[in-house]
Design an enzyme around this catalytic site. Structure first.
Site, PDB file in Angstrom:
ATOM      1  N   ASN A  78       0.831  -1.200   0.000  1.00 54.88           N
ATOM      2  CA  ASN A  78       0.000   0.000   0.000  1.00 54.88           C
ATOM      3  C   ASN A  78       0.869   1.254   0.000  1.00 54.88           C
ATOM      4  O   ASN A  78       2.010   1.234   0.460  1.00 54.88           O
ATOM      5  CB  ASN A  78      -0.894   0.043   1.243  1.00 54.88           C
ATOM      6  CG  ASN A  78      -1.969  -1.020   1.227  1.00 54.88           C
ATOM      7  OD1 ASN A  78      -2.421  -1.454   0.168  1.00 54.88           O
ATOM      8  ND2 ASN A  78      -2.402  -1.443   2.410  1.00 54.88           N
ATOM      9  N   LYS A 160      -4.670   2.588  -6.896  1.00 52.99           N
ATOM     10  CA  LYS A 160      -4.715   1.845  -5.639  1.00 52.99           C
ATOM     11  C   LYS A 160      -4.732   2.804  -4.448  1.00 52.99           C
ATOM     12  O   LYS A 160      -5.438   2.572  -3.450  1.00 52.99           O
ATOM     13  CB  LYS A 160      -3.492   0.919  -5.559  1.00 52.99           C
ATOM     14  CG  LYS A 160      -3.325   0.162  -4.248  1.00 52.99           C
ATOM     15  CD  LYS A 160      -4.396  -0.880  -4.025  1.00 52.99           C
ATOM     16  CE  LYS A 160      -4.066  -1.759  -2.830  1.00 52.99           C
ATOM     17  NZ  LYS A 160      -5.137  -2.725  -2.544  1.00 52.99           N
ATOM     18  N   ASN A 168      -9.425   2.556   3.915  1.00 53.52           N
ATOM     19  CA  ASN A 168      -8.659   2.203   5.113  1.00 53.52           C
ATOM     20  C   ASN A 168      -8.926   3.112   6.314  1.00 53.52           C
ATOM     21  O   ASN A 168      -9.275   2.632   7.402  1.00 53.52           O
ATOM     22  CB  ASN A 168      -7.168   2.155   4.787  1.00 53.52           C
ATOM     23  CG  ASN A 168      -6.792   0.924   3.982  1.00 53.52           C
ATOM     24  OD1 ASN A 168      -7.641   0.339   3.311  1.00 53.52           O
ATOM     25  ND2 ASN A 168      -5.540   0.531   4.027  1.00 53.52           N
ATOM     26  N   ASN A 228     -14.107  -8.203   4.987  1.00 51.48           N
ATOM     27  CA  ASN A 228     -12.705  -7.967   5.331  1.00 51.48           C
ATOM     28  C   ASN A 228     -12.539  -6.846   6.353  1.00 51.48           C
ATOM     29  O   ASN A 228     -13.227  -5.831   6.316  1.00 51.48           O
ATOM     30  CB  ASN A 228     -11.916  -7.606   4.072  1.00 51.48           C
ATOM     31  CG  ASN A 228     -10.422  -7.568   4.319  1.00 51.48           C
ATOM     32  OD1 ASN A 228      -9.856  -8.530   4.805  1.00 51.48           O
ATOM     33  ND2 ASN A 228      -9.785  -6.461   3.990  1.00 51.48           N
TER      34      ASN A 228
END
Length: 280
Positions: A78, A160, A168, A228
């Site tokens: 990340n 991304k 996040n 998740n």
């Protein structure tokens, strides 16, 4: 395939017990060599960096004995700056970037819950050619992953980044799994704003994202990985350092440099840093 772990005790445990993988099909144990001593691992065709952004330099230094003459380094991480850090220690070996939509939660040492699948995209970075990216993508395809290539690593990384900057910190602050983001209007609105701000910064740098609609892309990833627990939420719960500075912090730094307003990213950065400081 072999794993290199900086934690000797954990490496010994995984080598002995294997990795227990939980998913929708049930639970199974995957046996894989795992070492803490890099001298015990043969030079690989591909060295995959799967560490936190702030551990990239240390991981590359530790892995130097593994770099053979034909090794390709792959940053599967990340945030921004990881591939550049890897390239400084690669000895001129090709460096690839890869971004995946797979979601997983580390429940304990050697126990992983796979909580969502998606494509993994590979792009050439420092010293790498499209053929290097294609070779690694084919390796993933043979292993059963949905893998594809992209020509532009910068566009891949910023695409991304926009997803991470939206999901996040929002999940970390709200304490919810990914699937809650598009279902709660307050979270959906914040995530969408963070993603749009990131896209605006990228556009100011002349970078076009891989997604035609970044807000829809964020919501799709949330739904594909609904169960998740994001890596940032896992870190907050375990009172560990997060990657907020390499994700939203990168958006804020570039936004300020370019004069692009990023108030939502600034707020998310501040709030995650605050809760991290309070828990460390």
């Amino acid at each position: 395939v072999a794993l290199l772990d900086k934690n000797a005790e954990r490496a010994e445990f995984i080598a002995r017990e294997g990795i227990r993988l939980k998913d929708s099909a049930g639970e199974r144990v995957i046996r894989v060599p795992c070492e803490a001593d890099p001298s015990k691992v043969s030079p690989p065709d591909a060295l995959c960096l799967c560490v936190k952004s702030f551990d990239t330099e240390a991981a590359m230094c530790r892995a130097l004995p593994l770099l053979g003459p034909r090794t390709t380094v792959v940053s599967l991480q990340n945030g921004l700056g990881n591939a550049e850090t890897a390239a400084r220690f690669s000895g001129g070996r090709p460096v690839l970037c890869a971004a995946t939509s797979h979601g997983s939660t580390a429940e304990s040492a050697g126990v992983i819950r796979h909580a969502g699948a998606g494509p993994t995209v590979v792009a050439p970075h420092t010293g790498a050619s499209p053929q290097h990216a294609e070779s690694f993508a084919k390796l993933l395809l043979r292993a059963g992953f949905d893998a594809q290539t992209a020509p532009d690593a910068t566009a891949l990384l910023w695409s991304k980044l926009a997803i991470n900057a939206a999901i996040n910190p929002v999940t970390a602050l709200a304490g919810v799994p990914n699937g809650a983001v598009p279902e709660r209007e307050d979270l959906r609105r914040t995530a969408a704003s963070a993603a749009v701000e990131t896209e605006s910064v990228a556009r100011a740098m002349g970078i076009g994202l891989l997604y035609a609609d970044i807000v829809s892309a964020v919501e799709n990833v949330c739904r594909m990985t609904a169960q998740n627990i994001s890596s940032m939420l896992q870190d907050v719960r375990r009172r560990r350092r997060t990657e907020i500075e390499a994700i939203n912090g990168a958006v804020v730094a570039h936004g300020r440099r370019l004069g692009v307003p990023v108030p939502v990213n600034e707020d998310l950065l501040r709030r995650v840093l605050d809760i991290s400081a309070a828990s460390l």
